[in-house]
Design a protein around this motif. Structure first.
Motif, mmCIF file in Angstrom:
data_model
loop_
_atom_site.group_PDB
_atom_site.id
_atom_site.type_symbol
_atom_site.label_atom_id
_atom_site.label_comp_id
_atom_site.label_asym_id
_atom_site.label_seq_id
_atom_site.Cartn_x
_atom_site.Cartn_y
_atom_site.Cartn_z
ATOM 1 N N TYR A 154 -22.435 28.744 -41.734
ATOM 2 C CA TYR A 154 -23.070 28.428 -40.598
ATOM 3 C C TYR A 154 -23.784 29.836 -40.349
ATOM 4 C CZ TYR A 154 -22.252 23.601 -39.878
ATOM 5 O OH TYR A 154 -22.318 22.257 -39.856
ATOM 6 N N PHE A 179 -25.023 24.881 -50.021
ATOM 7 C CA PHE A 179 -23.812 24.598 -49.623
ATOM 8 C C PHE A 179 -23.446 23.148 -50.306
ATOM 9 C CE2 PHE A 179 -21.621 21.990 -46.426
ATOM 10 C CZ PHE A 179 -20.307 22.605 -46.368
ATOM 11 N N LEU A 180 -24.501 22.269 -49.987
ATOM 12 C CA LEU A 180 -24.412 20.937 -50.396
ATOM 13 C C LEU A 180 -24.153 20.688 -52.020
ATOM 14 C CD1 LEU A 180 -27.035 19.024 -48.326
ATOM 15 C CD2 LEU A 180 -24.630 19.218 -47.660
ATOM 16 N N VAL B 62 -18.445 19.836 -40.814
ATOM 17 C CA VAL B 62 -19.031 21.121 -41.286
ATOM 18 C C VAL B 62 -20.141 20.730 -42.529
ATOM 19 C CG1 VAL B 62 -18.780 22.977 -42.695
ATOM 20 C CG2 VAL B 62 -17.177 22.851 -40.791
ATOM 21 N N GLY B 63 -19.595 19.808 -43.279
ATOM 22 C CA GLY B 63 -20.690 19.382 -44.240
ATOM 23 C C GLY B 63 -21.707 18.588 -43.928
ATOM 24 N N ILE B 65 -22.808 17.965 -40.741
ATOM 25 C CA ILE B 65 -23.713 18.881 -39.875
ATOM 26 C C ILE B 65 -24.694 19.581 -40.703
ATOM 27 C CG2 ILE B 65 -23.902 19.688 -37.754
ATOM 28 C CD1 ILE B 65 -21.348 18.573 -36.906
ATOM 29 N N MET B 66 -24.155 20.273 -41.646
ATOM 30 C CA MET B 66 -25.183 20.858 -42.424
ATOM 31 C C MET B 66 -26.155 20.340 -42.871
ATOM 32 S SD MET B 66 -24.999 24.379 -43.541
ATOM 33 C CE MET B 66 -23.670 25.135 -44.215
ATOM 34 N N ALA B 67 -25.969 19.185 -43.167
ATOM 35 C CA ALA B 67 -26.933 18.000 -43.928
ATOM 36 C C ALA B 67 -28.078 17.793 -42.846
ATOM 37 C CB ALA B 67 -26.410 16.661 -44.473
ATOM 38 N N TYR B 69 -28.743 19.708 -40.030
ATOM 39 C CA TYR B 69 -29.404 20.675 -39.967
ATOM 40 C C TYR B 69 -30.791 20.680 -40.804
ATOM 41 C CZ TYR B 69 -26.868 23.853 -37.038
ATOM 42 O OH TYR B 69 -26.233 24.311 -35.868
ATOM 43 N N SER B 70 -30.599 20.261 -42.242
ATOM 44 C CA SER B 70 -31.673 20.324 -43.103
ATOM 45 C C SER B 70 -32.755 19.331 -42.496
ATOM 46 C CB SER B 70 -31.260 20.031 -44.514
ATOM 47 O OG SER B 70 -30.673 18.738 -44.507
#
Lengths: 350, 187
Positions: A154, A179-180, B62-63, B65-67, B69-70
């Protein structure tokens, strides 16, 4: 404060080797001090190793063999002006580096960096305190460390999105896809050793490989080892997967607008993560610190080897394109990892 | 004692962060406070001794919400505030009323706290992961398998939707470039 420490130690000395809060505190301070020092020194080692591999001398001017270059860099970072761009989202811009550095050290709190030991009796105040191998021994240690390291991404993501800079946005977008991509491979590759040991605790991993080199898990799980290393390189943004800030393409990616100590915090976090990945690889696959009295030495050698391997790879390989990284992770590594898990399961059941 | 302090700390922080998520007009603040709130929720699991679920909460959100964000990156300028259009005041009324009702029920729930019993308590000396595994593969086997099938269906559907030109590299193949340009011109 000191009086409190003294009385508590006195009571705990009677029943050793129980893990006391003093021991955990000593371990935490030890990790913070040693790892941040190594993380700083790592930049020097990296420059030297890369220089020798490219037939250069590297930093030579400050101190003998450039050893004081670290101090010079530190003074430069601390005294540089801390610039916040005008159109940036200032709050997020300012906390993003702290996320990277903090999560890197939180992850280290659940990793056994050295074997456990007891402080000798002749040392005043703290003598006889049992210092555990892990600052906080969770029974789900591996998952916690991987989750915390994932949360560390993050930092680059928010930094890139908040700085109102095109290169920053590209860096943030690359953070998200990287990350993904690798996260699935990390989890699946380490699942096979977890199945063999039947525990998520690093201490159990260490004890399961106590029977010498022959019992190391790398011999039973070579595929998982290679996959974990590749995913680890992606996790720590090392070449060939340093897409987030590749200078030749996106100036400095997410770190474009950063200067001074905020920029430095990203790199302390990155080097701490390199050490974490090295320690995990050494404990899960290479037997950890299980060699009796010499455990502290062998774990340092193993971690040092993985650290050197990262520098070696950086000197030897060009970096990949983002689409190549996604192709590699989703179409090559993930199927191999799944097959590896299935075969491990079949072998264990039969 | 420590658990009480930790509980109130986590509660206050979580509620505050989720309030920012709902109230903020800046997409970056909303997303960041959502991620931080989700991470702090894992703290409740750790306080309750459910380490495994806490870590799962951490990793999954975490994973996830990272998606998210994109998507935010694609649709919004993260450094500007978003102008919201609230045309449907009836919907606001309905959602506000429902939230109030839920809040009342949450505060009234402790009246019946005696009726709540742990059907599958943790076993001493057995790890969290083992306990969760046993419950998943006995009592909750059917929901577990149904969820697995649903995820598989979603994955296959995603691959079919996105994978029409998977073998062509957008950066290497010149004809793919032309195609993108033509589509742009057509718009």
């Amino acid at each position: 404060m000191e009086i409190v420490t003294y009385t508590t130690v006195e009571t705990f000395v009677n029943h050793l080797p129980e893990v006391t809060w003093v021991g955990s505190l000593i371990k935490a301070v030890l990790i913070l001090a040693v790892i941040s020092a190594i993380a700083g020194f790592g930049t020097f080692i990296e420059r030297k190793v890369l220089a020798f591999m490219q037939r250069r001398l590297g930093p030579m001017h400050v101190g003998p063999y450039g050893l004081l270059q670290l101090a010079a860099d530190g003074i430069k970072l601390f005294t540089k002006e801390d610039i916040v761009p005008q159109n940036a989202n200032k709050l997020i811009f300012m906390i993003a580096p702290a996320i990277t550095a903090a999560t890197a050290f939180i992850a280290l709190s659940a990793v056994p960096v050295f074997p456990d030991f007891t402080i000798p009796k002749f040392i005043p105040v703290l003598g006889g305190t049992f210092v555990p191998s892990i600052a906080s021994d969770l029974n789900i240690g591996i998952l916690f460390v991987l989750g915390m390291m994932a949360a560390g991404l993050y930092g680059p993501l928010l930094a890139g999105m908040s700085q109102a800079n095109k290169w920053g946005i590209i860096g943030a977008a690359r953070t998200a896809i990287q990350f993904l991509s690798y996260e699935v491979v990390t989890g699946l590759s380490i699942l096979a050793p977890i199945m063999l040991v039947g525990s998520l605790s690093f201490v159990d991993f260490n004890n399961a490989q106590a029977g010498g080199i022959g019992s190391w898990l790398i011999w039973q799980q070579p595929v998982a080892f290679v996959l974990f290393l590749i995913a680890g390189f992606a996790e720590t943004n090392r070449t060939p997967f340093d897409l987030l800030e590749h200078e030749a393409e996106v100036v400095s990616g997410y770190a474009t607008e950063y200067s001074g100590m905020r920029w430095g915090m990203f790199f302390i976090g990155e080097y701490a993560n390199m050490i974490t990945i090295s320690v995990i690889a050494a404990i899960v696959f290479l037997g950890g610190y299980s060699e009796g009295g010499l455990g502290w030495l062998t774990i340092i050698l193993k971690v040092g080897f993985f650290f050197f391997l990262m520098l070696w790879v950086r000197a030897a390989w060009p970096h990949v394109r983002p689409d190549q990284l996604m192709w590699l992770c989703w179409k090559v590594l993930m199927p191999i990892a799944v097959i590896n898990v299935v075969i491990t399961g079949i072998v264990m059941m039969v | 004692m420590y658990e009480t302090i930790a509980f109130y700390l986590f509660s206050a922080l979580t509620i505050g962060l989720f309030l920012i998520t709902v109230m903020s007009k800046n997409v970056l603040y909303a997303m960041t406070s959502l991620a931080a709130g989700m991470v702090l929720i894992s703290g409740f699991f750790f306080i309750l001794g459910a380490d495994f679920l806490g870590v799962v909460q951490l990793i999954v959100y975490v994973g996830a919400i990272m998606a998210l964000y994109s998507f935010a990156m694609m649709f919004f300028d993260a450094t500007r505030d978003i102008k919201e259009k609230n045309t449907n005041s009836g919907l606001v009324f309905l959602l506000g009323g429902l939230s109030a009702l839920v809040l009342v029920m949450i505060f009234a729930a402790p009246i019946h706290s005696d009726a709540v019993q742990a059907l599958y308590p943790m076993h001493e000396g057995v790890g969290n992961a083992q306990d969760v595994g046993i419950v998943l593969f006995t009592k909750y086997l059917v929901p577990f398998e149904v969820a697995a099938v649903m995820l598989l269906v979603a994955m296959i559907a995603g691959i079919i939707l996105a994978g029409k030109k998977m073998d062509q590299s957008l950066t290497e193949d010149a004809s793919a470039d032309d195609e993108i340009l033509i589509q742009k011109d057509a718009k």
